[in-house]
Design a protein around this motif. Structure first.
Motif, PDB file in Angstrom:
ATOM      1  N   PRO A  58       6.953  12.618 -11.925  1.00 33.70           N
ATOM      2  CA  PRO A  58       7.491  12.345 -12.503  1.00 33.70           C
ATOM      3  C   PRO A  58       9.500  12.132 -12.460  1.00 33.70           C
ATOM      4  N   PRO A  59      10.057  10.607 -13.150  1.00 27.49           N
ATOM      5  CA  PRO A  59      11.365  10.741 -13.381  1.00 27.49           C
ATOM      6  C   PRO A  59      12.065  11.993 -13.108  1.00 27.49           C
ATOM      7  N   GLY A  60      13.034  12.532 -12.794  1.00 26.88           N
ATOM      8  CA  GLY A  60      14.185  13.452 -13.071  1.00 26.88           C
ATOM      9  C   GLY A  60      13.762  14.738 -12.134  1.00 26.88           C
ATOM     10  N   THR A  61      12.433  14.354 -11.401  1.00 20.95           N
ATOM     11  CA  THR A  61      11.847  15.281 -10.014  1.00 20.95           C
ATOM     12  C   THR A  61      12.751  15.389  -8.997  1.00 20.95           C
ATOM     13  N   GLU A  62      13.405  16.699  -8.933  1.00 25.63           N
ATOM     14  CA  GLU A  62      14.132  17.136  -7.446  1.00 25.63           C
ATOM     15  C   GLU A  62      13.684  17.750  -6.323  1.00 25.63           C
ATOM     16  N   LEU A  63      14.436  16.973  -5.469  1.00 29.18           N
ATOM     17  CA  LEU A  63      13.993  17.374  -4.016  1.00 29.18           C
ATOM     18  C   LEU A  63      15.255  17.810  -3.337  1.00 29.18           C
TER      19      LEU A  63
ATOM     20  N   LEU B  32      21.529   5.478 -15.837  1.00 31.58           N
ATOM     21  CA  LEU B  32      21.138   5.966 -15.046  1.00 31.58           C
ATOM     22  C   LEU B  32      20.631   7.131 -15.743  1.00 31.58           C
ATOM     23  N   PRO B  33      19.353   7.640 -15.032  1.00 38.30           N
ATOM     24  CA  PRO B  33      19.019   9.211 -15.385  1.00 38.30           C
ATOM     25  C   PRO B  33      19.349   9.768 -13.875  1.00 38.30           C
ATOM     26  N   THR B  34      19.824  11.634 -14.522  1.00 40.61           N
ATOM     27  CA  THR B  34      20.568  11.969 -13.727  1.00 40.61           C
ATOM     28  C   THR B  34      19.329  13.067 -13.514  1.00 40.61           C
ATOM     29  N   GLY B  35      19.766  14.706 -12.532  1.00 38.57           N
ATOM     30  CA  GLY B  35      18.798  16.029 -12.279  1.00 38.57           C
ATOM     31  C   GLY B  35      19.327  16.333 -13.049  1.00 38.57           C
TER      32      GLY B  35
ATOM     33  N   GLY C  51       0.927  -1.020   0.496  1.00 41.29           N
ATOM     34  CA  GLY C  51      -0.222   0.326  -0.430  1.00 41.29           C
ATOM     35  C   GLY C  51       0.720   0.678   0.297  1.00 41.29           C
ATOM     36  N   TRP C  52       0.363   2.008   0.953  1.00 43.13           N
ATOM     37  CA  TRP C  52       1.567   3.485   1.131  1.00 43.13           C
ATOM     38  C   TRP C  52       0.648   3.820  -0.364  1.00 43.13           C
ATOM     39  N   ASP C  53       1.002   6.014  -0.233  1.00 41.74           N
ATOM     40  CA  ASP C  53       0.063   6.485  -1.620  1.00 41.74           C
ATOM     41  C   ASP C  53       1.353   6.534  -2.311  1.00 41.74           C
ATOM     42  N   VAL C  54       2.804   6.502  -2.413  1.00 30.81           N
ATOM     43  CA  VAL C  54       4.029   6.981  -3.308  1.00 30.81           C
ATOM     44  C   VAL C  54       4.512   6.491  -3.244  1.00 30.81           C
ATOM     45  N   TRP C  55       5.526   5.086  -3.830  1.00 32.51           N
ATOM     46  CA  TRP C  55       7.230   4.445  -3.600  1.00 32.51           C
ATOM     47  C   TRP C  55       7.671   5.117  -4.475  1.00 32.51           C
ATOM     48  N   ALA C  56       9.061   5.620  -4.357  1.00 33.62           N
ATOM     49  CA  ALA C  56      10.096   6.038  -4.612  1.00 33.62           C
ATOM     50  C   ALA C  56      10.819   5.307  -4.563  1.00 33.62           C
ATOM     51  N   VAL C  57      12.014   5.048  -5.483  1.00 39.83           N
ATOM     52  CA  VAL C  57      13.305   4.953  -5.797  1.00 39.83           C
ATOM     53  C   VAL C  57      14.743   6.263  -6.094  1.00 39.83           C
ATOM     54  N   THR C  58      14.990   6.830  -5.327  1.00 35.96           N
ATOM     55  CA  THR C  58      15.816   8.343  -5.153  1.00 35.96           C
ATOM     56  C   THR C  58      17.014   7.998  -5.506  1.00 35.96           C
ATOM     57  N   ARG C  59      18.057   8.719  -5.893  1.00 34.86           N
ATOM     58  CA  ARG C  59      19.604   8.793  -5.905  1.00 34.86           C
ATOM     59  C   ARG C  59      19.695  10.037  -5.841  1.00 34.86           C
ATOM     60  N   VAL C  60      20.641  10.671  -4.870  1.00 40.09           N
ATOM     61  CA  VAL C  60      21.193  11.236  -3.572  1.00 40.09           C
ATOM     62  C   VAL C  60      22.680  12.345  -5.032  1.00 40.09           C
ATOM     63  N   GLU C  61      22.327  13.418  -5.421  1.00 40.52           N
ATOM     64  CA  GLU C  61      22.601  14.042  -6.111  1.00 40.52           C
ATOM     65  C   GLU C  61      23.265  15.732  -5.455  1.00 40.52           C
ATOM     66  N   GLY C  62      24.520  15.656  -4.458  1.00 42.94           N
ATOM     67  CA  GLY C  62      24.746  16.491  -4.160  1.00 42.94           C
ATOM     68  C   GLY C  62      23.585  17.098  -3.468  1.00 42.94           C
ATOM     69  N   ALA C  63      22.996  18.665  -3.020  1.00 43.14           N
ATOM     70  CA  ALA C  63      22.553  18.701  -2.476  1.00 43.14           C
ATOM     71  C   ALA C  63      20.832  18.246  -3.119  1.00 43.14           C
ATOM     72  N   ALA C  64      20.668  17.664  -4.047  1.00 47.25           N
ATOM     73  CA  ALA C  64      19.450  17.551  -4.895  1.00 47.25           C
ATOM     74  C   ALA C  64      19.447  15.096  -4.179  1.00 47.25           C
ATOM     75  N   GLN C  65      17.911  15.272  -4.371  1.00 51.76           N
ATOM     76  CA  GLN C  65      17.312  13.510  -4.018  1.00 51.76           C
ATOM     77  C   GLN C  65      16.678  14.071  -5.017  1.00 51.76           C
ATOM     78  N   VAL C  66      17.291  13.236  -5.931  1.00 52.38           N
ATOM     79  CA  VAL C  66      16.411  13.322  -7.694  1.00 52.38           C
ATOM     80  C   VAL C  66      15.403  11.389  -7.956  1.00 52.38           C
ATOM     81  N   VAL C  67      14.438  12.586  -8.050  1.00 55.81           N
ATOM     82  CA  VAL C  67      13.617  10.547  -7.917  1.00 55.81           C
ATOM     83  C   VAL C  67      13.711  10.148  -9.492  1.00 55.81           C
ATOM     84  N   VAL C  68      14.328   8.714  -9.224  1.00 59.59           N
ATOM     85  CA  VAL C  68      14.262   7.802 -10.180  1.00 59.59           C
ATOM     86  C   VAL C  68      13.420   7.437 -10.723  1.00 59.59           C
ATOM     87  N   ARG C  69      12.242   6.418 -10.290  1.00 58.16           N
ATOM     88  CA  ARG C  69      11.209   6.476 -10.323  1.00 58.16           C
ATOM     89  C   ARG C  69      10.372   5.879  -9.167  1.00 58.16           C
TER      90      ARG C  69
END
Length: 164
Positions: A60-65, A161-164, A34-52
């Motif tokens: 969407p992929p590439g969203t930076e947090l 792999l996609p990057t931010g 369950g849960w509302d949203v699942w994500a695989v992320t990649r840490v790039e410097g000061a950003a956490q990038v949504v991979v999928r």
């Protein structure tokens, strides 16, 4: 309703690449836990990038947090637990109020590691409403999935792999 019958190997063939495996893992976790949203992320410097993410249309992929303001950073550093069924009850998570984190009521996350033990990113889930304490039972499943994805990552061309 019983277990569906299957035959042959078509439904268990390997995914063609790491990104497709990550998508399959997220779809599995979303369906099973369950849960509302699942994500695989990649840490790039000061950003956490949504991979999928799953469901894929929500983030969407590439969203930076912001990595600095994320639940995942606090989890990786050990100031917050891997599962918080009520984020407001965890001081480290209660302070996360920026961006997507502003409406999060529950969090689950596990690090993804490279072959040399460095942080790659995370497998994580959020819910916009608190989860029952029994939701913690899903943590071993997520830890297993994260370890499998980390293992597959070792054999992946990081340039693919996609990057931010």
């Amino acid at each position: 309703m019983g277990i569906p019958e299957t035959s042959g190997i078509a439904d268990v063939r390997p995914w063609p690449d790491w990104l497709t495996a990550a998508e399959g893992a997220l779809a599995f976790l979303h369906e099973q836990l369950g849960w509302d949203v699942w994500a695989v992320t990649r840490v790039e410097g000061a950003a956490q990038v949504v991979v999928r993410a799953s469901p894929p249309d929500l983030v969407p992929p590439g969203t930076e947090l912001s990595w600095d303001e994320s639940f995942c950073r606090r989890m990786v550093e050990g100031s917050g637990p891997r599962v918080a069924t009520v984020t407001a009850a965890v001081p480290a998570y209660a302070r996360c109020t920026a961006g997507l984190a502003s409406g999060v009521a529950a969090y689950l996350g596990v690090p993804l590691a490279t072959h040399d033990g460095e942080l790659f990113g995370t497998v994580c889930a959020i819910s916009f409403r608190a989860q029952p304490r029994t939701a913690t039972r899903g943590l071993p499943t997520v830890e297993f999935v994260a370890r499998m994805l980390s293992t597959l990552l070792v054999h992946t061309d990081r340039q693919a792999l996609p990057t931010g």
